[in-house]
Design a protein around this motif. Structure first.
Motif, PDB file in Angstrom:
ATOM      1  N   ALA A  56     -21.288  -0.085  18.730  1.00 25.35           N
ATOM      2  CA  ALA A  56     -20.152   0.683  19.253  1.00 25.35           C
ATOM      3  C   ALA A  56     -20.647   1.841  20.113  1.00 25.35           C
ATOM      4  CB  ALA A  56     -19.295   1.202  18.100  1.00 25.35           C
ATOM      5  N   ARG A  57     -21.707   2.507  19.654  1.00 21.44           N
ATOM      6  CA  ARG A  57     -22.266   3.613  20.438  1.00 21.44           C
ATOM      7  C   ARG A  57     -22.839   3.114  21.762  1.00 21.44           C
ATOM      8  NH1 ARG A  57     -24.042   5.718  15.317  1.00 21.44           N
ATOM      9  NH2 ARG A  57     -26.016   4.614  15.537  1.00 21.44           N
ATOM     10  N   ARG A  63     -22.002   0.394  23.404  1.00 20.41           N
ATOM     11  CA  ARG A  63     -20.888  -0.028  24.263  1.00 20.41           C
ATOM     12  C   ARG A  63     -20.196   1.179  24.891  1.00 20.41           C
ATOM     13  NH1 ARG A  63     -15.660  -1.999  24.647  1.00 20.41           N
ATOM     14  NH2 ARG A  63     -15.496  -4.127  25.434  1.00 20.41           N
ATOM     15  N   ALA A  64     -19.999   2.226  24.092  1.00 14.46           N
ATOM     16  CA  ALA A  64     -19.352   3.436  24.600  1.00 14.46           C
ATOM     17  C   ALA A  64     -20.207   4.105  25.665  1.00 14.46           C
ATOM     18  CB  ALA A  64     -19.070   4.396  23.453  1.00 14.46           C
ATOM     19  N   GLU A  65     -21.523   4.126  25.443  1.00 16.04           N
ATOM     20  CA  GLU A  65     -22.429   4.731  26.418  1.00 16.04           C
ATOM     21  C   GLU A  65     -22.397   3.959  27.726  1.00 16.04           C
ATOM     22  OE1 GLU A  65     -27.116   6.114  26.898  1.00 16.04           O
ATOM     23  OE2 GLU A  65     -26.547   4.691  25.339  1.00 16.04           O
ATOM     24  N   LEU A 118     -19.922   2.205  28.873  1.00 15.59           N
ATOM     25  CA  LEU A 118     -18.631   2.474  29.512  1.00 15.59           C
ATOM     26  C   LEU A 118     -18.602   3.862  30.153  1.00 15.59           C
ATOM     27  CD1 LEU A 118     -16.108   0.907  26.974  1.00 15.59           C
ATOM     28  CD2 LEU A 118     -16.617   0.114  29.290  1.00 15.59           C
ATOM     29  N   ASP A 119     -19.225   4.838  29.493  1.00 14.36           N
ATOM     30  CA  ASP A 119     -19.291   6.194  30.063  1.00 14.36           C
ATOM     31  C   ASP A 119     -19.999   6.174  31.415  1.00 14.36           C
ATOM     32  OD1 ASP A 119     -17.976   7.318  27.910  1.00 14.36           O
ATOM     33  OD2 ASP A 119     -19.820   7.974  26.902  1.00 14.36           O
ATOM     34  N   ARG A 124     -10.092   1.178  29.229  1.00 17.41           N
ATOM     35  CA  ARG A 124     -10.322   2.405  28.474  1.00 17.41           C
ATOM     36  C   ARG A 124      -9.682   3.606  29.169  1.00 17.41           C
ATOM     37  NH1 ARG A 124     -15.965   5.369  26.769  1.00 17.41           N
ATOM     38  NH2 ARG A 124     -16.023   5.729  29.007  1.00 17.41           N
TER      39      ARG A 124
END
Length: 221
Positions: free
Chosen positions: A18-19, A21-23, A25-26, A73
């Motif tokens: 999850a981290r 994937r979030a990174e 996307l950021d 997102r």
């Protein structure tokens, strides 16, 4: 005795994924907003994250799917804010002002969102139309607007024939233009629409414009 690193537990692996994937996307949000869809490079996104191009494809499938995920997102952030907006305790005039202020604040605070939407319009909403998630997300703001309009119409404050989608477009257009056209407007007219000294003025102006529309006398066509 040789120490052996304990393997990551399932819960830890999920959190790590999850981290990661979030990174991704950021960084992808920044890269797409900066370079556009055509100009953005997955190699560059991978280089700026703690992962590889191969892992980006593993998580998202490809550049097109990654851009779609970025849009999902970005829209999800404002939709969540709209869902959390509590205006039921306010009178219709104050309630619609609060909704307009929410959009005003969000667009100002998320310039990458403005650029992403502009880019997607250049591509004629291809990614949004193909996204099952975005197709279902709708706009919680419309539900809020409809409730406020119904309350205002019932009390006699608002004109009865106002359409919620039209009103949503009116609010969004002012907020969007203020951010998206900041530089061209400034070059042409010598005024920075994001000048902090004029922020309260523009925020109040938006509310005044919306209320004036909602309370104006309508003539029969």
């Amino acid at each position: 005795m040789t120490s052996v690193e304990e393997p990551a537990r399932p819960g830890e692996r999920i959190r790590d994924a999850a981290r990661t994937r979030a990174e991704i996307l950021d960084v992808a949000t920044q890269e797409f907003a900066r370079a556009g869809y055509d100009g953005a490079r997955v190699d560059e996104i991978a280089a700026r994250t703690r992962t590889t191009k191969r892992m980006i494809y593993y998580y998202f499938g490809g550049k097109e799917q990654l851009f779609t995920a970025v849009l999902e997102r970005a829209y999800g952030v404002i939709r969540e804010a709209e869902q959390q907006l509590d205006v039921d305790h306010l009178d219709p005039v104050a309630a619609i002002r609060r909704l307009a202020e929410l959009t005003f604040d969000h667009h100002e605070q998320h310039p990458d969102f403005i650029r992403l939407v502009s880019i997607e319009n250049i591509h004629e909403a291809h990614h949004i139309a193909a996204s099952e998630k975005l197709g279902k997300i709708g706009s919680p703001a419309l539900d809020v607007i409809r409730r406020i309009l119904a309350s205002g119409q019932k009390s006699g404050l608002f004109t009865a024939d106002v359409d919620a989608v039209d009103l949503h477009a009116m609010i969004s257009s002012f907020c969007f233009f203020r951010v998206s056209n900041r530089h061209t407007f400034g070059a042409l007219f010598g005024r920075d629409l994001l000048d902090g000294a004029r922020r309260a003025h523009y925020r109040a102006m938006l509310g005044d414009m919306v209320i004036a529309y909602l309370t104006a006398e309508r003539t029969a066509d």
